[in-house]
Design a protein around this motif. Structure first.
Motif, PDB file in Angstrom:
ATOM      1  N   TRP A   1      22.508  -6.841 -33.329  1.00 57.64           N
ATOM      2  CA  TRP A   1      21.355  -6.756 -32.419  1.00 57.64           C
ATOM      3  C   TRP A   1      20.078  -6.391 -33.164  1.00 57.64           C
ATOM      4  CZ3 TRP A   1      21.387  -7.687 -27.152  1.00 57.64           C
ATOM      5  CH2 TRP A   1      22.653  -7.870 -26.578  1.00 57.64           C
ATOM      6  N   ARG A   2      18.971  -6.906 -32.621  1.00 55.35           N
ATOM      7  CA  ARG A   2      17.641  -6.489 -33.079  1.00 55.35           C
ATOM      8  C   ARG A   2      16.873  -6.026 -31.840  1.00 55.35           C
ATOM      9  NH1 ARG A   2      13.544 -10.970 -34.199  1.00 55.35           N
ATOM     10  NH2 ARG A   2      11.597  -9.787 -34.196  1.00 55.35           N
TER      11      ARG A   2
ATOM     12  N   ILE B   1      17.313  -9.004 -29.163  1.00 53.29           N
ATOM     13  CA  ILE B   1      17.859 -10.292 -29.603  1.00 53.29           C
ATOM     14  C   ILE B   1      19.253 -10.062 -30.167  1.00 53.29           C
ATOM     15  CG2 ILE B   1      17.546 -12.265 -31.164  1.00 53.29           C
ATOM     16  CD1 ILE B   1      14.523 -11.770 -30.952  1.00 53.29           C
ATOM     17  N   CYS B   2      20.170 -10.929 -29.752  1.00 54.79           N
ATOM     18  CA  CYS B   2      21.586 -10.762 -30.084  1.00 54.79           C
ATOM     19  C   CYS B   2      22.083 -11.928 -30.930  1.00 54.79           C
ATOM     20  CB  CYS B   2      22.386 -10.688 -28.776  1.00 54.79           C
ATOM     21  SG  CYS B   2      24.169 -10.752 -28.998  1.00 54.79           S
ATOM     22  N   LEU B   3      22.598 -11.617 -32.119  1.00 60.20           N
ATOM     23  CA  LEU B   3      23.356 -12.610 -32.885  1.00 60.20           C
ATOM     24  C   LEU B   3      24.784 -12.514 -32.354  1.00 60.20           C
ATOM     25  CD1 LEU B   3      24.017 -14.632 -35.058  1.00 60.20           C
ATOM     26  CD2 LEU B   3      23.961 -12.803 -36.754  1.00 60.20           C
ATOM     27  N   TYR B   4      25.102 -13.456 -31.478  1.00 62.46           N
ATOM     28  CA  TYR B   4      26.351 -13.383 -30.713  1.00 62.46           C
ATOM     29  C   TYR B   4      27.493 -13.936 -31.558  1.00 62.46           C
ATOM     30  CZ  TYR B   4      29.304 -13.490 -26.562  1.00 62.46           C
ATOM     31  OH  TYR B   4      30.297 -13.248 -25.639  1.00 62.46           O
TER      32      TYR B   4
ATOM     33  N   ASN C   1      10.641 -14.503 -32.280  1.00 62.39           N
ATOM     34  CA  ASN C   1       9.656 -13.517 -31.811  1.00 62.39           C
ATOM     35  C   ASN C   1      10.061 -12.930 -30.460  1.00 62.39           C
ATOM     36  OD1 ASN C   1       7.904 -13.807 -33.993  1.00 62.39           O
ATOM     37  ND2 ASN C   1       6.914 -15.577 -33.062  1.00 62.39           N
ATOM     38  N   PHE C   2       9.885 -11.628 -30.330  1.00 64.45           N
ATOM     39  CA  PHE C   2      10.005 -11.011 -29.010  1.00 64.45           C
ATOM     40  C   PHE C   2       8.849 -11.538 -28.158  1.00 64.45           C
ATOM     41  CE2 PHE C   2      11.752  -7.368 -31.631  1.00 64.45           C
ATOM     42  CZ  PHE C   2      13.072  -7.520 -31.217  1.00 64.45           C
ATOM     43  N   GLN C   3       9.106 -11.769 -26.873  1.00 73.51           N
ATOM     44  CA  GLN C   3       8.007 -12.202 -25.995  1.00 73.51           C
ATOM     45  C   GLN C   3       8.348 -11.928 -24.541  1.00 73.51           C
ATOM     46  OE1 GLN C   3       7.475 -16.367 -26.606  1.00 73.51           O
ATOM     47  NE2 GLN C   3       9.622 -16.856 -26.412  1.00 73.51           N
ATOM     48  N   GLY C   4       7.311 -11.712 -23.735  1.00 72.57           N
ATOM     49  CA  GLY C   4       7.520 -11.451 -22.301  1.00 72.57           C
ATOM     50  C   GLY C   4       8.419 -10.245 -22.095  1.00 72.57           C
ATOM     51  N   ASP C   5       9.474 -10.434 -21.288  1.00 66.85           N
ATOM     52  CA  ASP C   5      10.414  -9.332 -21.028  1.00 66.85           C
ATOM     53  C   ASP C   5      11.457  -9.188 -22.139  1.00 66.85           C
ATOM     54  OD1 ASP C   5       9.228  -8.816 -18.593  1.00 66.85           O
ATOM     55  OD2 ASP C   5      10.540 -10.187 -17.492  1.00 66.85           O
ATOM     56  N   MET C   6      11.499 -10.161 -23.058  1.00 64.06           N
ATOM     57  CA  MET C   6      12.557 -10.162 -24.075  1.00 64.06           C
ATOM     58  C   MET C   6      12.225  -9.193 -25.212  1.00 64.06           C
ATOM     59  SD  MET C   6      14.117 -13.360 -26.255  1.00 64.06           S
ATOM     60  CE  MET C   6      12.837 -13.397 -27.515  1.00 64.06           C
TER      61      MET C   6
ATOM     62  N   ASN D   1      20.317 -13.175 -19.056  1.00 66.41           N
ATOM     63  CA  ASN D   1      19.502 -11.960 -18.995  1.00 66.41           C
ATOM     64  C   ASN D   1      18.139 -12.195 -19.653  1.00 66.41           C
ATOM     65  OD1 ASN D   1      18.419  -9.332 -19.656  1.00 66.41           O
ATOM     66  ND2 ASN D   1      20.432  -8.482 -19.167  1.00 66.41           N
ATOM     67  N   ASN D   2      17.050 -12.008 -18.872  1.00 63.51           N
ATOM     68  CA  ASN D   2      15.686 -12.242 -19.396  1.00 63.51           C
ATOM     69  C   ASN D   2      15.316 -11.317 -20.547  1.00 63.51           C
ATOM     70  OD1 ASN D   2      15.310 -14.139 -17.486  1.00 63.51           O
ATOM     71  ND2 ASN D   2      14.213 -12.811 -16.050  1.00 63.51           N
ATOM     72  N   GLN D   3      15.964 -10.155 -20.571  1.00 63.45           N
ATOM     73  CA  GLN D   3      15.604  -9.166 -21.593  1.00 63.45           C
ATOM     74  C   GLN D   3      16.166  -9.536 -22.964  1.00 63.45           C
ATOM     75  OE1 GLN D   3      17.232  -5.251 -20.918  1.00 63.45           O
ATOM     76  NE2 GLN D   3      15.887  -4.279 -22.404  1.00 63.45           N
ATOM     77  N   ILE D   4      17.192 -10.395 -22.972  1.00 59.83           N
ATOM     78  CA  ILE D   4      17.948 -10.646 -24.197  1.00 59.83           C
ATOM     79  C   ILE D   4      17.814 -12.095 -24.658  1.00 59.83           C
ATOM     80  CG2 ILE D   4      20.278 -10.663 -25.207  1.00 59.83           C
ATOM     81  CD1 ILE D   4      20.977  -8.467 -23.111  1.00 59.83           C
ATOM     82  N   GLY D   5      17.446 -12.261 -25.921  1.00 58.03           N
ATOM     83  CA  GLY D   5      17.483 -13.580 -26.548  1.00 58.03           C
ATOM     84  C   GLY D   5      18.779 -13.695 -27.327  1.00 58.03           C
TER      85      GLY D   5
END
Length: 232
Positions: free
Chosen positions: A200-201, A32-35, A24-29, A8-12
């Motif tokens: 999540w962040r 961010i998930c600490l899985y 860093n958030f960037q583009g569509d992301m 998923n492009n939205q999620i790092g």
């Protein structure tokens, strides 16, 4: 690292707390998930906490006072560790035992409660952190799959009638009452459920933010089941 979010492009997706706060958030992301797959019995913690009102703030002292099994203790250690990590980072985490949030049903055509897709706004540079340990988890929506409700013509007309004031003050009115924070999914939108256990962040709307804020909503709670949620 294979997981449900990696395509998923939205999620790092990251594997340490340090990466979670430093990526860093960037583009569509903008999420961010600490899985992680958490061990322990979080349901036991929920069953032993006292719900005082629909949203009960649970303190560290409340957690430490619980008599728990080994699996319950493992779950408690995780929560205490998350609280400590976030506090050391400078955030103000709160642990909530949730039956439900307050509903906003004042307007039949526009709800501004957290069950509606919305973004968070802050006057200062900050992010939203959250983790659902037990119960239903929140959803997020890609920004290109949602439409700001105030831009939908029929809703905008109704809001103008509600405002009933000078045109020049309309945009301020929308902001003052948080109408501009809410979104409607487009047809065929595909929300992503944040699942339980992951930390999540999410990007927030503020002056220095480089990406679009993350559109999210609280879930409808599962019948008879409380949620245990860490948020800041």
């Amino acid at each position: 690292m294979h997981n449900t979010f990696s395509d998923n492009n939205q999620i790092g997706v990251v594997s340490t707390f340090s990466e979670l706060v430093n990526t860093n958030f960037q583009g569509d992301m903008n999420a961010i998930c600490l899985y992680r797959n958490l061990a322990g019995d979080f349901k036991e913690i929920v069953s032993k906490l006292q719900l005082k009102e629909n949203i009960t703030d649970v303190s560290v002292e409340d957690l430490l006072a619980l008599q728990l099994s080994e699996k319950g203790s493992t779950a408690r250690e995780t929560i205490l560790s998350d609280i400590q990590l976030l506090a050391d980072f400078g955030a103000l985490p709160s642990l909530n035992l949730l039956k439900c949030y307050e509903r906003d049903d004042e307007l039949d055509f526009f709800s501004t409660d957290v069950y509606s897709y919305h973004v968070d706004r802050s006057p200062v540079g900050t992010d939203t952190f959250l983790c659902t340990y037990h119960g239903a988890a929140s959803d997020i929506l890609p920004n290109n799959q949602a439409e700001q409700k105030i831009l939908i013509p029929e809703i905008r007309e109704k809001l103008k009638k509600l405002h009933n004031g000078p045109e020049a003050e309309f945009e301020t009115f929308l902001k003052d009452y948080f109408f501009d924070l809410h979104y409607q999914p487009k047809p065929n939108a595909e929300p992503v459920n944040l699942e339980s256990g992951h930390l999540w962040r999410l990007a927030v709307d503020h002056p220095t933010q480089q990406v679009l804020p993350c559109i999210h909503r609280a879930p409808i709670e599962d019948d008879g089941e409380y949620r245990l949620l860490l948020i800041c």
